[in-house]
Enzyme design. Structure first.
Site, PDB file in Angstrom:
ATOM      1  N   TYR A 178     -35.548 -20.434 -29.358  1.00 46.43           N
ATOM      2  CA  TYR A 178     -36.670 -19.548 -29.003  1.00 46.43           C
ATOM      3  C   TYR A 178     -36.886 -18.506 -30.102  1.00 46.43           C
ATOM      4  O   TYR A 178     -37.995 -18.323 -30.611  1.00 46.43           O
ATOM      5  CB  TYR A 178     -36.410 -18.848 -27.658  1.00 46.43           C
ATOM      6  CG  TYR A 178     -37.108 -17.510 -27.592  1.00 46.43           C
ATOM      7  CD1 TYR A 178     -38.503 -17.449 -27.495  1.00 46.43           C
ATOM      8  CD2 TYR A 178     -36.399 -16.304 -27.697  1.00 46.43           C
ATOM      9  CE1 TYR A 178     -39.161 -16.216 -27.501  1.00 46.43           C
ATOM     10  CE2 TYR A 178     -37.043 -15.088 -27.699  1.00 46.43           C
ATOM     11  CZ  TYR A 178     -38.424 -15.048 -27.608  1.00 46.43           C
ATOM     12  OH  TYR A 178     -39.069 -13.840 -27.623  1.00 46.43           O
ATOM     13  N   HIS A 179     -35.798 -17.781 -30.463  1.00 46.08           N
ATOM     14  CA  HIS A 179     -35.966 -16.736 -31.477  1.00 46.08           C
ATOM     15  C   HIS A 179     -36.469 -17.343 -32.796  1.00 46.08           C
ATOM     16  O   HIS A 179     -37.262 -16.733 -33.505  1.00 46.08           O
ATOM     17  CB  HIS A 179     -34.648 -15.983 -31.685  1.00 46.08           C
ATOM     18  CG  HIS A 179     -34.275 -15.070 -30.539  1.00 46.08           C
ATOM     19  ND1 HIS A 179     -33.393 -15.448 -29.545  1.00 46.08           N
ATOM     20  CD2 HIS A 179     -34.667 -13.819 -30.211  1.00 46.08           C
ATOM     21  CE1 HIS A 179     -33.260 -14.451 -28.670  1.00 46.08           C
ATOM     22  NE2 HIS A 179     -34.019 -13.456 -29.043  1.00 46.08           N
TER      23      HIS A 179
ATOM     24  N   SER B 232     -31.416 -18.325 -31.474  1.00 44.44           N
ATOM     25  CA  SER B 232     -31.694 -19.412 -30.521  1.00 44.44           C
ATOM     26  C   SER B 232     -32.940 -20.145 -30.999  1.00 44.44           C
ATOM     27  O   SER B 232     -33.681 -19.635 -31.860  1.00 44.44           O
ATOM     28  CB  SER B 232     -31.955 -18.855 -29.116  1.00 44.44           C
ATOM     29  OG  SER B 232     -33.224 -18.217 -29.070  1.00 44.44           O
TER      30      SER B 232
ATOM     31  N   LYS C 156     -40.210 -17.637 -33.063  1.00 40.73           N
ATOM     32  CA  LYS C 156     -40.909 -16.396 -33.426  1.00 40.73           C
ATOM     33  C   LYS C 156     -40.934 -16.207 -34.944  1.00 40.73           C
ATOM     34  O   LYS C 156     -41.882 -15.662 -35.492  1.00 40.73           O
ATOM     35  CB  LYS C 156     -40.211 -15.193 -32.781  1.00 40.73           C
ATOM     36  CG  LYS C 156     -40.265 -15.180 -31.273  1.00 40.73           C
ATOM     37  CD  LYS C 156     -41.653 -14.809 -30.791  1.00 40.73           C
ATOM     38  CE  LYS C 156     -41.665 -14.466 -29.324  1.00 40.73           C
ATOM     39  NZ  LYS C 156     -43.008 -14.217 -28.794  1.00 40.73           N
TER      40      LYS C 156
ATOM     41  N   THR D 108     -40.181 -10.567 -31.906  1.00 40.56           N
ATOM     42  CA  THR D 108     -38.945 -10.105 -31.265  1.00 40.56           C
ATOM     43  C   THR D 108     -37.987  -9.502 -32.293  1.00 40.56           C
ATOM     44  O   THR D 108     -37.952  -9.950 -33.455  1.00 40.56           O
ATOM     45  CB  THR D 108     -38.259 -11.270 -30.522  1.00 40.56           C
ATOM     46  OG1 THR D 108     -37.008 -10.821 -30.009  1.00 40.56           O
ATOM     47  CG2 THR D 108     -38.000 -12.472 -31.408  1.00 40.56           C
TER      48      THR D 108
END
Ligand code: NAD
Ligand code: USQ
Length: 398
Positions: A181-182, A179, A185, A144
């Site tokens: 989530y990020h 976040s 990655k 991302t």
């Protein structure tokens, strides 16, 4: 060429599986349907009515004669993923199978831990499966743009030359994700780079921006092939959300000052970028990064574009301003390089009035499926306890 699409029942994965199948690749899908479960957990559904994966692949076969085998299971389960690799032995693997919503990862401890275990362990299993069963397989992994954050300097494609104390080196671009989530990655990227260096695997990390749209040439072919379109506060991404909001007269939910700038791309470019990466594999041992987006916009610019196009088709739209539930820069420098995919053949579909109008018309067509209660942001990044919708309703009912 045999291409395994992990997460092929999801938004990008379904469109990609069909596109690659139509281009003549032998495609198989693996998915554990957790995305559909998260809709149940959150009490939301795709704006567009999506069919079961069995119905989807049956419709595709009936329409095109092309079969897409399906493996049902969890990528974090080693027995499952090793069975898939031993059975299908892919030449290329496109890995979409992660939990991808920043707000979901910020709900509470349980969701943060789940996100990182699902994503990081899943990708580690994939790396071991490639090494053990298909070492020549090219891993195309969805990363991302959010890995980089919003630094006050130009963003490069994965690597930057640094001069320090009279010496220089080309090093991974510094990461500053926003976040849990990020962050997952970023952890994936490190693991992938390490495995390329150590085991000689070849991998492309596609640092994708925010995707919009829902229609590709393949998914419009039959109503059983319709792709998902999320508009809820958790999985809905900003432009798709604004279109759904415009359809039901909900003031567009611009968070904070609205100067947040991100890279965006049409889902038709997502599928083409993946194909281009597959067709141009890196060398053995090479870990490369492509920044996968075509244009950058601020949130306010998008809201204004949606408003203008909505008015043209007779919708009344206001731009709302909400306190930002996230911790992020609301006005900042942003200039991210994105030339590598263009160099190997990408011809972008830029955001146009006609595309916006067609997206708005899709939203209007299915507006009876929109739950207005699913739109407002409730999940806070700051140190407050987040209340889940079901608990919220329970509290209200009590
Ligand atoms: P999605 O949630 O619609 O699809 C992901 C799919 O993976 C789902 O079908 C889900 O069931 C499956 N999955 C998740 N974890 C799994 C597991 N452990 N085992 C098996 N299947 C699993 O998401 P999407 O929007 O299609 O995104 C796909 C990928 O692209 C993600 O990695 C995401 O981070 C990345 N990405 C998406 C966007 C975007 O705007 N949608 C932007 C940049 C990057
Ligand atoms: N935003 C609003 N209003 C909304 C929704 C979002 O102002 O109603 C703002 C957010 O605060 C943020 C920006 O819009 O500044 C983008 O938010 P988003 O929810 O559209 O996208 P994001 O959370 O960044 O995540 C999405 C995908 C994720 C992918 C990422 C690419 O869900 O999987 O990794 O886009 S990127 O943004 O480049 O990191």
């Amino acid at each position: 060429m045999k291409v395994l699409v992990l997460g092929g029942d999801g938004y990008c994965g379904w469109a990609t599986a069909l596109y690659l199948s139509r281009q003549g690749f032998d495609v198989a899908i693996a998915d554990n349907f957790c995305r559909r479960l998260w809709d149940y957990e959150l009490g939301v559904q795709s704006l567009t009515p999506i069919k079961l994966l069995e119905q989807r692949v049956a419709a595709w076969q009936a329409l095109t004669g092309r079969k897409i085998p399906v493996f049902k299971g969890d990528v974090t389960n080693w027995h499952f993923i090793s069975m898939v690799f031993a059975t299908f032995v892919p030449d290329a693997l496109v890995h979409f199978a992660e939990m991808r919503a920043a707000p979901y990862s910020m709900i509470d401890r349980e969701h943060a831990v789940f996100t990182q275990v699902n994503n990081v362990v899943g990708t580690l299993n994939v790396l071991f499966a490639v090494k053990d069963f298909a070492p020549q397989c090219h891993l195309v992994k969805l990363g991302t743009m959010g890995e980089y954050g919003t630094p006050n300097i130009d963003i490069e494609e994965g690597f930057i030359e640094i001069h320090h104390n009279g010496r220089s080196d080309v090093l991974p671009y510094p990461k500053s994700p926003g976040s849990f989530y990020h962050l997952s990655k970023v952890h994936d990227s490190h693991n992938i780079m390490f495995c390329c260096k150590t085991w000689g695997l070849k991998a492309t990390d596609l640092n994708q921006g925010v995707v919009y749209g829902t229609v590709t040439e393949e998914t419009v072919g039959h109503e059983d092939l319709i792709n998902r379109f999320d508009y809820d506060e958790v999985f809905g991404t900003v432009l798709n959300r604004f279109c759904a909001q415009a359809a039901v007269g909900y003031p567009l939910t611009v968070y904070g000052r609205g100067g947040q700038t991100r890279g965006f791309l049409d889902i038709r470019d997502t599928v083409r970028c993946v194909e281009l990466a597959v067709l141009h594999p890196p060398a053995e041992g090479e870990y490369r990064v492509f920044n996968q987006f075509t244009e950058q916009f601020t949130v306010l610019q998008l809201a204004e574009m949606v408003r203008q196009n909505a008015v043209k088709i007779g919708l009344k739209v206001e731009i709302g301003r909400l306190p930002n539930p996230r911790v992020e820069a609301e006005e900042h420098y942003y200039n991210a390089r994105h030339t590598k995919l263009v160099e190997i053949g990408l011809k972008p579909h830029y955001l146009s009035d006609s595309l916006l109008e067609s997206l708005l018309k899709i939203a209007v067509k299915y507006k009876h499926r929109i739950d207005r209660n699913a739109i407002a942001p409730r999940i806070q990044w700051r140190k407050t306890k987040n209340v889940r919708r079901d608990e919220d309703e329970h509290v209200l009912a009590g």
